[in-house]
Design a protein around this motif. Structure first.
Motif, PDB file in Angstrom:
ATOM      1  N   VAL A   1       0.844  -1.205   0.000  1.00 40.97           N
ATOM      2  CA  VAL A   1       0.000   0.000   0.000  1.00 40.97           C
ATOM      3  C   VAL A   1       0.878   1.254   0.000  1.00 40.97           C
ATOM      4  O   VAL A   1       0.527   2.271  -0.615  1.00 40.97           O
ATOM      5  CB  VAL A   1      -1.007  -0.045   1.180  1.00 40.97           C
ATOM      6  CG1 VAL A   1      -0.397   0.390   2.486  1.00 40.97           C
ATOM      7  CG2 VAL A   1      -2.248   0.752   0.877  1.00 40.97           C
ATOM      8  N   THR A   2       2.041   1.183   0.654  1.00 37.18           N
ATOM      9  CA  THR A   2       2.935   2.347   0.667  1.00 37.18           C
ATOM     10  C   THR A   2       3.527   2.583  -0.714  1.00 37.18           C
ATOM     11  O   THR A   2       3.577   3.727  -1.194  1.00 37.18           O
ATOM     12  CB  THR A   2       4.060   2.145   1.710  1.00 37.18           C
ATOM     13  OG1 THR A   2       3.472   1.952   2.996  1.00 37.18           O
ATOM     14  CG2 THR A   2       4.985   3.349   1.767  1.00 37.18           C
ATOM     15  N   GLY A   3       3.975   1.508  -1.357  1.00 40.62           N
ATOM     16  CA  GLY A   3       4.522   1.657  -2.709  1.00 40.62           C
ATOM     17  C   GLY A   3       3.506   2.290  -3.641  1.00 40.62           C
ATOM     18  O   GLY A   3       3.807   3.237  -4.385  1.00 40.62           O
ATOM     19  N   ASP A   4       2.273   1.807  -3.592  1.00 40.67           N
ATOM     20  CA  ASP A   4       1.219   2.336  -4.467  1.00 40.67           C
ATOM     21  C   ASP A   4       0.906   3.801  -4.139  1.00 40.67           C
ATOM     22  O   ASP A   4       0.760   4.639  -5.037  1.00 40.67           O
ATOM     23  CB  ASP A   4      -0.076   1.519  -4.302  1.00 40.67           C
ATOM     24  CG  ASP A   4       0.057   0.115  -4.864  1.00 40.67           C
ATOM     25  OD1 ASP A   4       1.039  -0.159  -5.583  1.00 40.67           O
ATOM     26  OD2 ASP A   4      -0.828  -0.726  -4.570  1.00 40.67           O
ATOM     27  N   ALA A   5       0.790   4.097  -2.845  1.00 47.12           N
ATOM     28  CA  ALA A   5       0.356   5.450  -2.448  1.00 47.12           C
ATOM     29  C   ALA A   5       1.411   6.490  -2.799  1.00 47.12           C
ATOM     30  O   ALA A   5       1.085   7.558  -3.337  1.00 47.12           O
ATOM     31  CB  ALA A   5       0.070   5.480  -0.944  1.00 47.12           C
ATOM     32  N   ILE A   6       2.662   6.188  -2.510  1.00 45.58           N
ATOM     33  CA  ILE A   6       3.703   7.198  -2.751  1.00 45.58           C
ATOM     34  C   ILE A   6       3.944   7.359  -4.251  1.00 45.58           C
ATOM     35  O   ILE A   6       4.139   8.479  -4.743  1.00 45.58           O
ATOM     36  CB  ILE A   6       4.998   6.853  -1.982  1.00 45.58           C
ATOM     37  CG1 ILE A   6       4.694   6.740  -0.470  1.00 45.58           C
ATOM     38  CG2 ILE A   6       6.085   7.894  -2.244  1.00 45.58           C
ATOM     39  CD1 ILE A   6       4.144   7.992   0.184  1.00 45.58           C
ATOM     40  N   ALA A   7       3.892   6.254  -4.985  1.00 40.35           N
ATOM     41  CA  ALA A   7       4.058   6.369  -6.445  1.00 40.35           C
ATOM     42  C   ALA A   7       2.911   7.197  -7.039  1.00 40.35           C
ATOM     43  O   ALA A   7       3.127   8.027  -7.925  1.00 40.35           O
ATOM     44  CB  ALA A   7       4.112   4.982  -7.079  1.00 40.35           C
ATOM     45  N   ALA A   8       1.689   6.987  -6.536  1.00 37.31           N
ATOM     46  CA  ALA A   8       0.543   7.776  -7.026  1.00 37.31           C
ATOM     47  C   ALA A   8       0.761   9.248  -6.706  1.00 37.31           C
ATOM     48  O   ALA A   8       0.506  10.129  -7.537  1.00 37.31           O
ATOM     49  CB  ALA A   8      -0.753   7.278  -6.391  1.00 37.31           C
ATOM     50  N   PHE A   9       1.256   9.519  -5.517  1.00 39.70           N
ATOM     51  CA  PHE A   9       1.491  10.917  -5.140  1.00 39.70           C
ATOM     52  C   PHE A   9       2.565  11.550  -6.035  1.00 39.70           C
ATOM     53  O   PHE A   9       2.414  12.688  -6.497  1.00 39.70           O
ATOM     54  CB  PHE A   9       1.899  11.017  -3.662  1.00 39.70           C
ATOM     55  CG  PHE A   9       2.146  12.428  -3.240  1.00 39.70           C
ATOM     56  CD1 PHE A   9       1.080  13.304  -3.060  1.00 39.70           C
ATOM     57  CD2 PHE A   9       3.433  12.907  -3.073  1.00 39.70           C
ATOM     58  CE1 PHE A   9       1.297  14.631  -2.716  1.00 39.70           C
ATOM     59  CE2 PHE A   9       3.655  14.235  -2.731  1.00 39.70           C
ATOM     60  CZ  PHE A   9       2.585  15.095  -2.547  1.00 39.70           C
ATOM     61  N   LEU A  10       3.631  10.809  -6.289  1.00 42.97           N
ATOM     62  CA  LEU A  10       4.713  11.361  -7.117  1.00 42.97           C
ATOM     63  C   LEU A  10       4.239  11.593  -8.552  1.00 42.97           C
ATOM     64  O   LEU A  10       4.594  12.580  -9.184  1.00 42.97           O
ATOM     65  CB  LEU A  10       5.918  10.408  -7.118  1.00 42.97           C
ATOM     66  CG  LEU A  10       6.631  10.224  -5.771  1.00 42.97           C
ATOM     67  CD1 LEU A  10       7.716   9.161  -5.886  1.00 42.97           C
ATOM     68  CD2 LEU A  10       7.232  11.546  -5.278  1.00 42.97           C
ATOM     69  N   ALA A  11       3.416  10.671  -9.059  1.00 43.21           N
ATOM     70  CA  ALA A  11       3.011  10.759 -10.466  1.00 43.21           C
ATOM     71  C   ALA A  11       1.844  11.725 -10.674  1.00 43.21           C
ATOM     72  O   ALA A  11       1.769  12.398 -11.699  1.00 43.21           O
ATOM     73  CB  ALA A  11       2.639   9.367 -10.982  1.00 43.21           C
ATOM     74  N   GLU A  12       0.921  11.783  -9.696  1.00 41.03           N
ATOM     75  CA  GLU A  12      -0.324  12.544  -9.916  1.00 41.03           C
ATOM     76  C   GLU A  12      -0.496  13.708  -8.954  1.00 41.03           C
ATOM     77  O   GLU A  12      -1.447  14.480  -9.076  1.00 41.03           O
ATOM     78  CB  GLU A  12      -1.541  11.613  -9.738  1.00 41.03           C
ATOM     79  CG  GLU A  12      -1.591  10.484 -10.745  1.00 41.03           C
ATOM     80  CD  GLU A  12      -2.497   9.346 -10.279  1.00 41.03           C
ATOM     81  OE1 GLU A  12      -3.282   9.561  -9.334  1.00 41.03           O
ATOM     82  OE2 GLU A  12      -2.393   8.259 -10.855  1.00 41.03           O
ATOM     83  N   GLY A  13       0.352  13.768  -7.916  1.00 36.64           N
ATOM     84  CA  GLY A  13       0.246  14.861  -6.950  1.00 36.64           C
ATOM     85  C   GLY A  13      -0.868  14.677  -5.943  1.00 36.64           C
ATOM     86  O   GLY A  13      -1.195  15.596  -5.205  1.00 36.64           O
ATOM     87  N   ARG A  14      -1.463  13.466  -5.905  1.00 37.41           N
ATOM     88  CA  ARG A  14      -2.574  13.239  -4.979  1.00 37.41           C
ATOM     89  C   ARG A  14      -2.361  11.917  -4.255  1.00 37.41           C
ATOM     90  O   ARG A  14      -2.014  10.910  -4.880  1.00 37.41           O
ATOM     91  CB  ARG A  14      -3.891  13.200  -5.738  1.00 37.41           C
ATOM     92  CG  ARG A  14      -4.925  14.112  -5.149  1.00 37.41           C
ATOM     93  CD  ARG A  14      -6.113  14.399  -6.055  1.00 37.41           C
ATOM     94  NE  ARG A  14      -6.333  13.461  -7.133  1.00 37.41           N
ATOM     95  CZ  ARG A  14      -7.153  12.408  -7.054  1.00 37.41           C
ATOM     96  NH1 ARG A  14      -7.826  12.166  -5.963  1.00 37.41           N
ATOM     97  NH2 ARG A  14      -7.307  11.624  -8.104  1.00 37.41           N
ATOM     98  N   LEU A  15      -2.595  11.940  -2.952  1.00 37.87           N
ATOM     99  CA  LEU A  15      -2.437  10.727  -2.161  1.00 37.87           C
ATOM    100  C   LEU A  15      -3.752   9.951  -2.201  1.00 37.87           C
ATOM    101  O   LEU A  15      -4.818  10.537  -1.983  1.00 37.87           O
ATOM    102  CB  LEU A  15      -2.120  11.153  -0.729  1.00 37.87           C
ATOM    103  CG  LEU A  15      -1.211  10.311   0.152  1.00 37.87           C
ATOM    104  CD1 LEU A  15       0.093   9.940  -0.514  1.00 37.87           C
ATOM    105  CD2 LEU A  15      -0.950  11.062   1.458  1.00 37.87           C
ATOM    106  N   PRO A  16      -3.745   8.638  -2.464  1.00 35.85           N
ATOM    107  CA  PRO A  16      -5.002   7.876  -2.440  1.00 35.85           C
ATOM    108  C   PRO A  16      -5.696   7.992  -1.073  1.00 35.85           C
ATOM    109  O   PRO A  16      -5.026   8.187  -0.047  1.00 35.85           O
ATOM    110  CB  PRO A  16      -4.548   6.433  -2.692  1.00 35.85           C
ATOM    111  CG  PRO A  16      -3.190   6.544  -3.296  1.00 35.85           C
ATOM    112  CD  PRO A  16      -2.586   7.817  -2.791  1.00 35.85           C
TER     113      PRO A  16
END
Ligand code: GLY
Length: 389
Positions: A354-369
């Motif tokens: 879940v951490t890998g997914d959340a931080i990658a989403a934040f880096l790529a899209e600027g939004r935390l799941p």
């Protein structure tokens, strides 16, 4: 000078998962660690236990843990598919047992708490516990069976994540970060390595486990509130028990309250048995002590009298990155450019997907799941305007 989209400081399993998932989203990623894949995961037992790790008041963490647990099978399948490496993931379930009457009362309360939260947990008598695990001591008074708490081998997981990062094009720099680089005292623009190389990045992800609050480069009052919590563990080798029918020494994760002390045992398919763990506030000390090992073996033998017959493979101690509320620090910090992926305390192995997914989403899209949003460091650290006042 080198520049990249994301610089991940720390190559334990959290940093590696962040790097892998970010590279999959097309980001250029550099990861900085002298020995990637060998963080606290080298000592951890690898229980994936959102339900049996649950403490009172930690319901938000429970939800994050369940989300990560639900992703685990796909996460490790994808890793194995990409690398050919096994991670030792076993859907074995967990039995939590109590030894004396007080232990039983404690476990019964925890069971009621789990039930109030709608979790899947089943109360068993002592006899029912022994039917599931025949090596248990006759004094075991009862327990709970939590069918959804499983295990993975954190050392194998670390090796697979290093390999998948390599294949995904992550630049693995086998060096230690000496300090964070800041442009104007507040914006983080990368890190400097111990040999003085400046690595510049759009975003720097702090995934340095227990050391995440120590890295120079930020004002001391603004550092992340992470502290080391020492855990000693013992590794043994299980034998098959020969009787009318050969049976394994232990079939599933076992947790126990033994005269008020808490221990767990994680039996792997390859015969390794991990017995843990102490909880000690000793700073960065990782000494294995006679007392720590004695207490684990003493309680382990009360629970499983055959335990002390097993060959002893290893003793060691690791450092959990603890935070004031036992929950991780995920996402943007008060410093533009600096992102946190740390503070996972007792749940680092569980929370890796879940951490890998959340931080990658934040880096790529600027939004935390949504599932990661309650865990930003803002709940502890002052805002920039507060500490520059
Ligand atoms: N999750 C088990 C431990 O931290 O000891």
């Amino acid at each position: 000078m080198t520049s990249t989209d994301a610089l991940v400081v720390g190559g334990g399993i959290i940093g590696l998962a962040v790097a892998w998932r970010s590279a999959q989203r097309g980001l250029r990623v550099t990861l900085l660690d002298p020995d990637p894949g060998r963080g606290a995961n080298h000592v951890a037992a690898g229980m994936l236990a959102p339900v049996t790790e649950l403490q009172y008041g930690e319901e938000p963490l429970l939800r994050l843990g369940i989300a990560s647990n639900e992703r685990y099978a796909d996460f490790v399948a994808e890793l194995t598919e990409a690398t050919g490496l096994d991670t030792g993931y076993r859907r074995c379930g967990t039995l939590a047992v109590a030894l004396d009457a007080d232990d039983r009362a404690e476990l019964r309360e925890v069971h009621e708490f789990q039930r109030r939260l709608g979790l899947t947990t089943q109360w068993l008598t002592g006899r029912e516990c022994r039917r599931l695990e025949p090596m248990l001591a006759p004094d075991v008074r009862g327990g709970t069976l939590v069918a959804g708490d499983h295990q993975v081998d954190p050392r194998r997981l670390g090796r697979a994540l290093v390999e998948v990062c390599r294949r995904a094009g992550v630049t693995l720099r086998r060096e230690r970060a000496a300090e964070l680089l800041s442009e104007d005292g507040v914006s983080v623009v990368g890190a400097r390595t111990e040999d003085g190389t400046a690595l510049h990045a759009e975003r720097t992800v702090l995934a340095a486990g227990s050391w995440s609050g120590e890295l120079p480069g930020l004002p001391p009052e603004a550092r992340l509130p992470v502290r080391p919590v020492k855990g000693q563990v013992v590794r043994l080798r299980m034998a098959t028990v020969h009787g009318p029918l050969p049976m394994p020494f232990l079939s599933r994760n076992l947790r126990a309250v033994v005269r008020g002390c808490h221990i767990y045992l994680v039996p792997r398919a390859d015969g390794e048995l991990v017995l843990g763990a102490t909880m000690e506030e000793q700073g960065f000390d990782t000494t294995v002590t006679a007392g720590g090992v004695y207490e684990l073996l003493r309680d382990g033998r009360e629970l499983l009298p055959g335990l002390t017959e097993l060959p002893l493979l290893e003793t060691n101690a690791g450092l959990r990155p603890g935070t004031p509320d036992n929950a991780p620090l995920l996402g943007p910090t008060a410093f533009p450019g600096l992102v946190a992926a740390t503070g996972h305390h007792r749940n680092g192995v569980l929370l890796t997907p879940v951490t890998g997914d959340a931080i990658a989403a934040f880096l790529a899209e600027g939004r935390l799941p949504a599932e990661a949003a309650p865990f930003t460091p803002a709940r502890f650290t002052p805002t920039i305007s507060e500490f520059t006042r």
